[in-house]
Design a protein around this motif. Structure first.
Motif, PDB file in Angstrom:
ATOM      1  N   ARG A  30       0.803  -1.234   0.000  1.00 55.23           N
ATOM      2  CA  ARG A  30       0.000   0.000   0.000  1.00 55.23           C
ATOM      3  C   ARG A  30       0.822   1.262   0.000  1.00 55.23           C
ATOM      4  NH1 ARG A  30      -4.640   0.190   4.274  1.00 55.23           N
ATOM      5  NH2 ARG A  30      -5.044   2.074   3.037  1.00 55.23           N
ATOM      6  N   ASN A  60      -1.377   2.213  -7.413  1.00 54.52           N
ATOM      7  CA  ASN A  60      -2.240   2.753  -6.358  1.00 54.52           C
ATOM      8  C   ASN A  60      -1.567   2.781  -4.984  1.00 54.52           C
ATOM      9  OD1 ASN A  60      -4.782   3.719  -7.089  1.00 54.52           O
ATOM     10  ND2 ASN A  60      -5.699   2.480  -5.453  1.00 54.52           N
ATOM     11  N   GLU A  88      -1.407  10.239  -3.836  1.00 49.09           N
ATOM     12  CA  GLU A  88      -1.325  10.647  -2.431  1.00 49.09           C
ATOM     13  C   GLU A  88       0.144  10.657  -2.017  1.00 49.09           C
ATOM     14  OE1 GLU A  88      -4.074   7.574  -2.668  1.00 49.09           O
ATOM     15  OE2 GLU A  88      -5.008   8.192  -0.763  1.00 49.09           O
ATOM     16  N   ASP A 148      -7.828  12.046   1.082  1.00 46.88           N
ATOM     17  CA  ASP A 148      -9.285  11.994   1.169  1.00 46.88           C
ATOM     18  C   ASP A 148      -9.732  12.884   2.339  1.00 46.88           C
ATOM     19  OD1 ASP A 148     -11.849   9.944   0.722  1.00 46.88           O
ATOM     20  OD2 ASP A 148     -11.589  10.554   2.810  1.00 46.88           O
ATOM     21  N   GLU A 185     -12.240  12.943   4.442  1.00 52.65           N
ATOM     22  CA  GLU A 185     -12.605  12.297   5.703  1.00 52.65           C
ATOM     23  C   GLU A 185     -11.374  11.739   6.407  1.00 52.65           C
ATOM     24  OE1 GLU A 185     -16.544  10.003   5.961  1.00 52.65           O
ATOM     25  OE2 GLU A 185     -15.949   9.904   3.861  1.00 52.65           O
ATOM     26  N   VAL A 186     -10.471  11.197   5.616  1.00 54.32           N
ATOM     27  CA  VAL A 186      -9.243  10.657   6.199  1.00 54.32           C
ATOM     28  C   VAL A 186      -8.439  11.795   6.834  1.00 54.32           C
ATOM     29  CG1 VAL A 186      -7.057   9.523   5.671  1.00 54.32           C
ATOM     30  CG2 VAL A 186      -9.169   8.689   4.626  1.00 54.32           C
ATOM     31  N   ASN A 205     -18.313  14.207   5.266  1.00 56.20           N
ATOM     32  CA  ASN A 205     -18.185  14.806   3.952  1.00 56.20           C
ATOM     33  C   ASN A 205     -17.902  13.715   2.926  1.00 56.20           C
ATOM     34  OD1 ASN A 205     -17.152  16.118   1.685  1.00 56.20           O
ATOM     35  ND2 ASN A 205     -16.632  17.888   2.930  1.00 56.20           N
ATOM     36  N   ASN A 206     -18.816  13.565   2.007  1.00 58.02           N
ATOM     37  CA  ASN A 206     -18.659  12.469   1.057  1.00 58.02           C
ATOM     38  C   ASN A 206     -18.273  12.952  -0.334  1.00 58.02           C
ATOM     39  OD1 ASN A 206     -19.368  10.071   2.570  1.00 58.02           O
ATOM     40  ND2 ASN A 206     -21.336  11.120   2.849  1.00 58.02           N
ATOM     41  N   ASN A 215     -15.730  13.803  -1.898  1.00 57.09           N
ATOM     42  CA  ASN A 215     -14.603  13.304  -2.697  1.00 57.09           C
ATOM     43  C   ASN A 215     -14.503  11.789  -2.681  1.00 57.09           C
ATOM     44  OD1 ASN A 215     -13.802  12.883  -0.159  1.00 57.09           O
ATOM     45  ND2 ASN A 215     -11.707  13.660  -0.428  1.00 57.09           N
ATOM     46  N   LYS A 216     -15.567  11.158  -2.224  1.00 56.95           N
ATOM     47  CA  LYS A 216     -15.507   9.707  -2.131  1.00 56.95           C
ATOM     48  C   LYS A 216     -15.432   9.062  -3.503  1.00 56.95           C
ATOM     49  CE  LYS A 216     -16.795   6.864   1.648  1.00 56.95           C
ATOM     50  NZ  LYS A 216     -17.836   6.447   2.555  1.00 56.95           N
ATOM     51  N   LYS A 225     -10.107   8.323 -11.048  1.00 57.71           N
ATOM     52  CA  LYS A 225      -9.633   8.763 -12.358  1.00 57.71           C
ATOM     53  C   LYS A 225      -9.123   7.544 -13.113  1.00 57.71           C
ATOM     54  CE  LYS A 225      -9.105  13.395 -11.181  1.00 57.71           C
ATOM     55  NZ  LYS A 225      -8.826  14.664 -11.804  1.00 57.71           N
ATOM     56  N   GLU A 277      -7.868   4.930  -7.932  1.00 59.94           N
ATOM     57  CA  GLU A 277      -8.639   5.308  -6.758  1.00 59.94           C
ATOM     58  C   GLU A 277      -7.692   5.834  -5.696  1.00 59.94           C
ATOM     59  OE1 GLU A 277     -11.232   2.296  -5.338  1.00 59.94           O
ATOM     60  OE2 GLU A 277     -11.534   1.457  -7.344  1.00 59.94           O
ATOM     61  N   LYS A 278      -8.252   6.482  -4.695  1.00 59.54           N
ATOM     62  CA  LYS A 278      -7.419   6.859  -3.564  1.00 59.54           C
ATOM     63  C   LYS A 278      -6.984   5.586  -2.859  1.00 59.54           C
ATOM     64  CE  LYS A 278      -8.775  11.568  -2.662  1.00 59.54           C
ATOM     65  NZ  LYS A 278      -7.581  12.186  -3.277  1.00 59.54           N
ATOM     66  N   SER A 279      -5.727   5.555  -2.461  1.00 62.02           N
ATOM     67  CA  SER A 279      -5.276   4.344  -1.770  1.00 62.02           C
ATOM     68  C   SER A 279      -5.719   4.366  -0.321  1.00 62.02           C
ATOM     69  CB  SER A 279      -3.757   4.211  -1.872  1.00 62.02           C
ATOM     70  OG  SER A 279      -3.117   5.042  -0.957  1.00 62.02           O
ATOM     71  N   LEU A 280      -5.973   5.562   0.205  1.00 64.98           N
ATOM     72  CA  LEU A 280      -6.353   5.672   1.614  1.00 64.98           C
ATOM     73  C   LEU A 280      -7.714   6.347   1.732  1.00 64.98           C
ATOM     74  CD1 LEU A 280      -5.574   5.234   4.561  1.00 64.98           C
ATOM     75  CD2 LEU A 280      -4.310   7.378   4.507  1.00 64.98           C
ATOM     76  N   THR A 281      -8.719   5.561   2.065  1.00 66.06           N
ATOM     77  CA  THR A 281     -10.077   6.070   2.253  1.00 66.06           C
ATOM     78  C   THR A 281     -10.586   5.593   3.611  1.00 66.06           C
ATOM     79  OG1 THR A 281     -11.073   4.079   1.359  1.00 66.06           O
ATOM     80  CG2 THR A 281     -10.514   5.797  -0.230  1.00 66.06           C
ATOM     81  N   MET A 282     -11.792   6.013   3.964  1.00 65.32           N
ATOM     82  CA  MET A 282     -12.353   5.553   5.232  1.00 65.32           C
ATOM     83  C   MET A 282     -12.473   4.031   5.253  1.00 65.32           C
ATOM     84  SD  MET A 282     -12.568   8.047   7.266  1.00 65.32           S
ATOM     85  CE  MET A 282     -13.740   7.783   8.590  1.00 65.32           C
TER      86      MET A 282
END
Lengths: 511, 511
Positions: A243, A274, A313, A341, A343-344, B17-18, B20-21, B25, B34-39
Motif C-alpha cells: 500500500r 495505487n 497521495e 481523502d 474524511e481521512v 463529507n462524502n 470526494n468519495k 480517475k 482510486e485513492k489508496s487511503l479512504t475511510m
C-alpha cells in the motif's frame, strides 16, 4: 581469546540478563507475586522492534563516555552525535519567543525580533508555553507553504496540507499508522529501501505491517532501480497488500541523491499500482556533489501533469534536525500531505490531536528554517556566511571521507552525494565472520564493537540498516570538524588493516 | 427548527463529507486510479480513536476564532486553553539554554544562569540543539530523583528509573504499549476510571487493548471505591486478561484528590491481582481543598513495607504542563518506573530511542520545575510570590466555580479539590435528549455546541470523558482570570436556564 570473552560478556549486559527472572514473592494470601511485565508477557511487537541508531553500540559508547565501562586500550571518546555549530538566528528567535521580555533588549537584531513577534502572535496567550493547535501554529504553517512554493519554483502549496510534527519521525509514524490494516494476505505492505533508516523497520515491526524490501543498487552509487521496485512489488503481492512506498532522498544511510528521471519512474509506478507515497526529504538542503540536485517529489509530480498531481497521495517530510542548522534537540518538523481523502484528513487531525501538539519551540525553529533572512535584513550576511561555511565544510568532508576510505584495502565507499553519512562496504575475513556467528552477533556488529573498544570510535553496523546478505557495512557521520574527521579516518584505516591482518594470520575456518 | 438544521449541517462538516468519495480517475492503462487511503481502507484502530479534548467542539471553536465560521448570536471568544502567566524563571532558563550567549548578559539573575549552565553541561555539544540520550539528559534525571526524594520525605529515588518524556502523554502511551499482548480472552485489559482523561481510551483503542471501566463515585465527590474496582476486575476477567490499572490523582476531569487510605487499597489490590500500576500525577501541585493532601503512589507503596515496595510495578507520570507553571507548549514530562524487570527495561529504552529524544527545551523546563529556587537564591522571593499567587487564585476560582454552578437549577457540581477542572452534572430535559438523538449526537454534545454558538464559551461534553449512562456533564477549566471566569459562569447560568425553559415549554416527547 580473552578479548572475545570480554566482548561477549559486555554485549550480553542488559540484553540477556536473567538475574531477576525468578523474582517471585509470596503475597499475604500465600499466592505468588510475580512481575506482571516480563519478556514473556511483553508486547511481542515491541520485542520485534530494532533500532540500531541507538542500539547496543551507542549504548555502550555512552556507558564508556560516562565511565560506566572501561575500555581495554587507549580511550578516545569520539561519539558521533549530530551537532552543527549553528547559525545564531535560530536560537535567537527561540530565546526571544521563550522569554519575550528580551524583545526590548538591544542585543538582538531586528529581524530576529520580527520573526519572534510574528510567531508569538500566532501562539495561544502569545507564549511558547501554551499548547498550539494540533496541526501547529497557523502562521508557521503559512510560512512553510510559502517556502515550499519558492523551493518548487511556483508549484502551489496550501497551508491546510501542512502539519507541524515532533521531528520528522512523528509524522512518518502517524502516516504509516493510518495505512496499516487487514490480516493475512490482505495485511498492509510497506515498501522501504534497503539500506534504510531504521525508524521505518521499527515502525513496521511495531505496527505488525509487512516490510517489503527493495534493494538500492550499491554498484550504481546506491541508485534506486525501477526494475527492483517491480520485482519487490510483484513478489510481495503474493503474501500481502502493498500500500505504501517509502523513499529517502537524499538517502540515509546511503547518501545518494535521486535523479529527476528516477523520481518520475517511482511516481509513475505509485500511480499505476495505487500506492501511497512517503518521501522522506529531511536532507533536502544537504546535497554536495556538483552533478546532483535535489528534486522534491512534489515538484516532479506536478511536472508530470494534473492527472498525476491531482491523484497521487504524497506525504513529504522535513525537519529542523538536518540541513545546515542541525537543531535536532528542538524536535521540530513538518509534513505536507497531498490528495488526502477529506474524511481521512479529519481522522489524521484527530490522531495527531491525541498528542496535543508538537513542541512549540521546535515549531518556532522550523519557522526560521523555512524563512531565512532576506538581503535587506540585518541577519542576512551573517546567516548566509554561516550557511555557506556549514554546507561548504560538509561538502569537503563528504569528499574527503570517500577518498580516504577508498584508500583502505577492503573498504569501498560510494560517493557521498548528499545527507550526512558515508556507508562504505567493508570486507570482513571469513574467520572473523565465523567468530561473530559463534558469539551470536552479526559480523559488522563485532567489527564495530571492537572498533569502539580499541579506538573509541562509535559507528553503527550496516546490519542495523539492512544490506544484501553476505555484505557488510557501517554508517559513519561526516559531522566532526575536518581535522577531527581526518584523524578519525586514519585511526579507522589503521584499525581496519590491523583487523584484516589479525584474521588473515589465523588458520582458515573449518567448513 | 432553523437553528437545529444549522447545527446539524455544521456538525457534519468534515465528519461526514462524502464529496470526494467518488474521486476516481482513469490512468494511462485504462485502470481506475482510486485513492489508496479512504475511510474503508483506513486502519480501523485509528478510526476507533476518540479524543474529545480536541474534538469537534474545540475544532469548531477554533474555526469561529479564525473567522472561518459565523455564529448566530453575540460572539464572545472564550476558548478555554491552558495557559498560566508563568514565573519568569522557567522561561529565563529555557532562553538562556537556547541562546547561551545570553549567559554574559547582566539582565538575568545568577540562579537562572547557574541552572542553565548546569543543564548545558549535560547536553551534547553543550547545546539544546543536539539530541539528548533517549532517556533524557543525565543531570536532569538526577535533579528529578532528588526532587522525588524530597517530595516523598526521604523515600529513595534512583535516577536510573527516571525517563524524560514528551509531555506525560508520551510516557503513558509507551508504558501501555509494552503491556498490550495476547488475543481473545487473553488480550490485555486496562482498567481506567470513568470519567477519565481521553488519552487513555484513545491509546487503548489504537492498541486494540480491552478497556475496563471502573466508575468513580459521583455521589461521594468522585472518590475511587475499592468495591467498584473488584466488580470491574471480576467482570472483565471473563473476557480478557486485566494487566494494568490506571489512576489519575488528582483527577482529570473530576478534580478529586485521593485519600491515603484509598491509595493503599488500590495498591493492595494491584499487589494481589498482579497488576501493573500507572499513576498519572500530573496535577500533584494542584490541590486546593484544605482537607486534602497529595500523596504519591510511590510514597504510600513505600510505607506499606518492602514486600510491596520491592515488588509492585509502578509507573508514575509528571509534566511541565500543569502545576503552577503550565508550560505545556514545551512538551516536557517525566516518568519514574519502579520494579521493572531488567530485560523489559532494556526494551523500554529501545522503544523510547525510536523517537530519538524528548524535546530538550522541555527537559530544561522540567529541570526548573523540580528544582525551584532556594531561600538564598536571587529568584526565590519572586518565584514563590508568583507560585503563591497562581495557586491562591486557582484555589479561589475552584471554590467560586463550584459555588456559582451549584446556584443554577439543574446543575450539580462536586467540590473542585484539585487539578484544573470542574465536571458538573447537568440536567438535560427529555425533549432535548430526544432531539439530540435524532441528530445523531450525544445530548451533552448538543448542549455544548449550542453553548458555543450562542455564547462563545467552549466546554467539552462529558461524553468525551465517559459517564454513567443517562447522566450528562461537561468539563470546564478554572484557568481564566477570576473576573473573566465569573462573567463566564454567569453567562453559562443564563444559558442553562434559557435552555431548560425552552425545552420545558415544548411538548413532551412522544414515546
Amino acid at each position: 581469546y580473552h578479548r572475545l570473552s570480554i566482548m561477549s560478556t559486555r554485549y550480553s549486559r542488559g540484553y540477556s540478563n536473567n538475574e531477576n527472572k525468578c523474582l517471585k514473592k509470596w503475597n499475604a494470601n500465600g499466592k505468588m507475586r510475580e512481575k506482571s511485565l516480563t519478556m514473556d508477557t511483553l508486547n511481542p511487537q515491541v520485542k520485534a522492534v530494532e533500532y540500531a541508531v541507538r542500539g547496543p553500540i551507542v549504548t555502550k559508547a555512552g556507558d564508556i563516555e560516562r565511565g560506566l565501562q572501561q575500555v581495554t586500550t587507549t580511550y578516545l571518546p569520539i561519539i558521533l552525535t549530530i551537532h552543527i555549530n549553528t547559525s545564531c538566528l535560530y536560537v535567537q528567535v527561540v530565546a526571544l519567543c521563550s522569554f519575550p521580555e528580551l524583545l526590548d533588549s538591544s542585543s538582538f537584531p531586528e529581524d530576529a525580533k520580527q520573526r519572534a513577534r510574528r510567531i508569538l502572535q500566532g501562539c495561544g496567550g502569545q507564549s511558547l508555553g501554551s499548547y498550539s493547535a494540533s496541526q501547529g501554529v497557523d502562521c508557521i504553517r503559512q510560512d512553510i507553504a510559502v517556502y515550499i512554493e519558492q523551493r518548487d519554483k511556483g508549484v502551489p502549496a496550501d497551508w491546510d496540507n501542512i502539519y507541524l510534527t515532533t521531528g520528522a519521525s512523528d509524522g512518518i509514524v502517524s502516516i504509516l499508522k493510518m495505512l496499516v490494516s487487514g490480516q493475512g494476505r490482505s495485511r498492509s505492505g510497506v515498501m522501504i529501501p534497503i539500506p534504510q533508516y531504521p525508524l521505518y523497520s521499527a515502525a513496521i515491526s511495531e505496527m505488525e505491517a509487512v516490510q517489503i524490501n527493495y534493494y538500492l543498487d550499491e554498484d550504481n552509487c546506491w541508485a534506486l532501480d525501477i526494475n527492483e521496485l517491480h520485482r519487490a512489488y510483484q513478489a510481495a503481492k503474493e503474501h500481502c497488500h502493498p500500500r505504501v512506498i517509502c523513499i529517502i532522498n537524499p538517502g540515509n544511510p546511503t547518501g545518494q541523491v535521486q535523479s529527476k528521471k528516477c523520481i518520475e519512474e517511482v511516481l509513475h509506478f505509485a500511480y499505476e499500482e495505487n500506492l501511497f507515497v512517503m518521501s522522506d526529504e529531511v536532507y533536502q538542503d544537504n546535497v554536495y556533489s556538483p552533478d546532483c540536485q535535489f528534486h522534491s517529489f512534489k515538484k516532479v509530480l506536478y511536472e508530470m501533469g494534473p492527472e498525476y498531481f491531482n491523484t497521487v497521495e504524497l506525504a513529504s517530510f522535513h525537519s529542523t534536525s538536518k540541513g545546515y542548522s542541525g537543531e535536532c534537540g528542538f524536535r521540530g518538523g513538518y509534513m505536507e500531505v497531498l490528495n488526502l481523502d477529506l474524511e481521512v484528513k479529519a481522522q489524521l487531525v484527530k490522531l495527531l490531536s491525541v498528542r496535543l501538539c508538537p513542541p512549540v519551540s521546535g515549531q518556532a525553529a522550523m519557522d526560521v528554517i523555512v524563512n531565512p533572512p532576506l538581503p535587506h535584513e540585518p541577519s542576512y550576511l551573517q546567516f548566509h556566511k554561516e550557511k555557506r561555511a556549514v554546507l561548504g565544510a560538509l561538502a569537503e568532508k563528504a569528499q574527503m571521507t570517500e577518498q580516504i576510505l577508498n584508500t583502505v584495502p577492503g573498504i569501498k565507499c560510494n560517493p557521498v552525494q548528499g545527507a550526512m553519512y558515508a556507508f562504505p562496504r567493508i570486507f570482513i575475513p571469513p574467520r572473523a565472520v565465523e567468530e561473530a556467528m559463534s558469539l551470536g552477533i552479526s559480523p559488522d556488529m563485532m567489527y564495530c564493537l571492537r572498533l569502539l573498544e580499541e579506538t573509541g570510535i562509535c559507528l553503527v553496523p550496516g546490519s542495523g540498516f539492512g544490506q544484501r546478505e553476505g555484505t557488510y557495512h557501517f554508517r559513519m557521520t561526516i559531522l566532526p570538524t575536518t581535522e577531527k574527521l581526518k584523524v578519525l579516518l586514519e585511526k579507522l584505516r589503521d584499525f581496519h588493516i590491523k583487523f584484516l591482518k589479525e584474521y588473515a594470520s589465523l588458520e582458515e575456518p573449518k567448513r
